[in-house]
Enzyme design. Structure first.
Site, PDB file in Angstrom:
ATOM      1  N   GLU A  15       1.314   3.729   1.973  1.00  0.00           N
ATOM      2  CA  GLU A  15       1.836   4.165   3.218  1.00  0.00           C
ATOM      3  C   GLU A  15       3.123   3.013   3.479  1.00  0.00           C
ATOM      4  OE1 GLU A  15      -2.389   3.912   4.589  1.00  0.00           O
ATOM      5  OE2 GLU A  15      -1.143   3.255   2.933  1.00  0.00           O
ATOM      6  N   HIS A  75       0.950  -1.233   0.010  1.00  0.00           N
ATOM      7  CA  HIS A  75      -0.004  -0.005  -0.252  1.00  0.00           C
ATOM      8  C   HIS A  75       0.858   1.329   0.019  1.00  0.00           C
ATOM      9  CE1 HIS A  75      -3.993  -2.095   1.796  1.00  0.00           C
ATOM     10  NE2 HIS A  75      -3.604  -2.656   0.577  1.00  0.00           N
ATOM     11  N   CYS A 131      -5.752   1.481   6.243  1.00  0.00           N
ATOM     12  CA  CYS A 131      -6.433   0.213   6.172  1.00  0.00           C
ATOM     13  C   CYS A 131      -6.385  -0.459   7.241  1.00  0.00           C
ATOM     14  CB  CYS A 131      -6.368  -0.719   5.207  1.00  0.00           C
ATOM     15  SG  CYS A 131      -4.583  -1.405   4.960  1.00  0.00           S
ATOM     16  N   CYS A 175      -1.994  -1.496   7.601  1.00  0.00           N
ATOM     17  CA  CYS A 175      -1.310  -0.580   7.620  1.00  0.00           C
ATOM     18  C   CYS A 175      -1.388   0.522   8.942  1.00  0.00           C
ATOM     19  CB  CYS A 175      -1.746   0.920   6.354  1.00  0.00           C
ATOM     20  SG  CYS A 175      -1.105  -0.085   4.691  1.00  0.00           S
TER      21      CYS A 175
END
Length: 334
Positions: A54, A52, A104, A113
């Site tokens: 992040e 993702h 998420c 995350c």
């Protein structure tokens, strides 16, 4: 230019737009890591199943300071999470993390995350919009439970525009329109650069169905595959009342896909992610059904059939960027 939260969030949003639609069925998300006023990384989620935004940004930020870390050899989300949890040494405690979407809070193909940020304990997390997906939401509460300072609602309208495709395909069939033209509105012949064509082929690789008008098929005799990127060829709906076509047209020769001829628009609902390729005749027909438009504008002036027509539509520009020499504009109806 004022360097504030809006500035950094705009960087994150712009980065995410580079991968808009390419992350399907995940949303496009961007992230910026700032440490003591210095930008360490600007990253995005690039493909479903991959790390993702992040995670990409945290990894890049750490490597900015420790370029020889073994972290540079790690690409799997779980491996990156595990390394940062074990080796962060409070590196992120004075960092601000700008994210276009709430982190998420669930584990799927990648770990949550919010759980990673909870351990890294950054100085502050700044979020544009909350996650509309109840399965993934809750990251905000996870961060707050660890006394991490969180600000939300930064460039919120821009954040929602970035999420528009995701919200559409979450709740219904997502239908978007792709059109190409020159600066003076010519729609004749080969318009886009090879880089822009590769981008269109990347979109075709992601969609479930491509709709195209019958006259275009008869005149252009297209292939409508994703050969520029060696991708998958989507199913094809030829929108036409006349069912007679030359079976030697290349699009009928591509294996492992369905091609059908119909003027029944309800057939679109059999698919989740639909792209319409055409110009103003089709746009007039589908204007009430499309969620957004991708307009590719070539940096040329050419003679030829022009876009002058009787259609009257007003749009809001959600985002614009460049692919090589061509401009790509994302529009939604006002």
């Amino acid at each position: 230019m004022k360097i504030d939260d809006n500035f950094y969030m705009k960087l994150a949003i712009d980065e995410a737009w580079k991968y808009q639609l390419l992350t399907y069925p995940n949303p496009a998300v961007g992230c910026v890591v700032v440490k003591n006023g210095a930008i360490l990384s600007i990253e995005a989620h690039k493909e479903a199943g991959m790390p993702h935004a992040e995670v990409n940004a945290l990894r890049a930020a750490f490597l900015k300071i420790y370029p020889n870390s073994v972290l540079k050899t790690l690409n799997n989300s779980y491996d990156i999470h595990d390394y940062l949890i074990k080796n962060h040494n409070d590196f992120f405690n004075d960092c601000e993390i700008f994210i276009t979407l709430e982190p998420c809070n669930h584990e799927g193909k990648t770990p949550a995350c919010s759980e990673l940020l909870k351990v890294l304990k950054p100085k502050r997390v700044i979020i544009s919009v909350k996650d509309p997906n109840p399965k993934a939401s809750g990251g905000l509460e996870t961060l707050l439970s660890q006394n991490i300072k969180v600000d939300i609602g930064i460039l919120q309208n821009d954040g929602y525009n970035l999420l528009l495709p995701f919200i559409s395909w979450q709740n219904k069939t997502c239908i978007f329109f792709k059109m190409a033209q020159t600066l003076n509105g010519s729609i004749d012949g080969k318009i886009s650069s090879n880089r822009a064509l590769a981008y269109v082929h990347t979109l075709r690789d992601k969609i479930d169905l491509l709709l195209i008008g019958g006259n275009t098929v008869r005149i252009d005799k297209p292939t409508l595959d994703s050969r520029y990127i060696a991708g998958c060829a989507p199913d094809i709906m030829i929108y036409s009342k006349n069912k007679m076509f030359d079976n030697n047209i290349p699009l009928f020769k591509i294996p492992n896909r369905k091609v059908f001829i119909s003027d029944d628009l309800f057939k679109l609902l059999d698919y989740k992610f639909v792209m319409i390729e055409g110009v103003y005749t089709l746009l007039e027909k589908f204007k009430e059904k499309i969620d957004f438009i991708i307009l590719i504008i070539s940096s040329k002036i050419r003679k030829g059939e022009n876009t002058l027509n009787d259609i009257n539509l007003d749009f809001e520009i959600m985002h614009e960027n460049f692919i090589g020499e061509d401009k790509v504009v994302f529009l939604k109806r006002k």
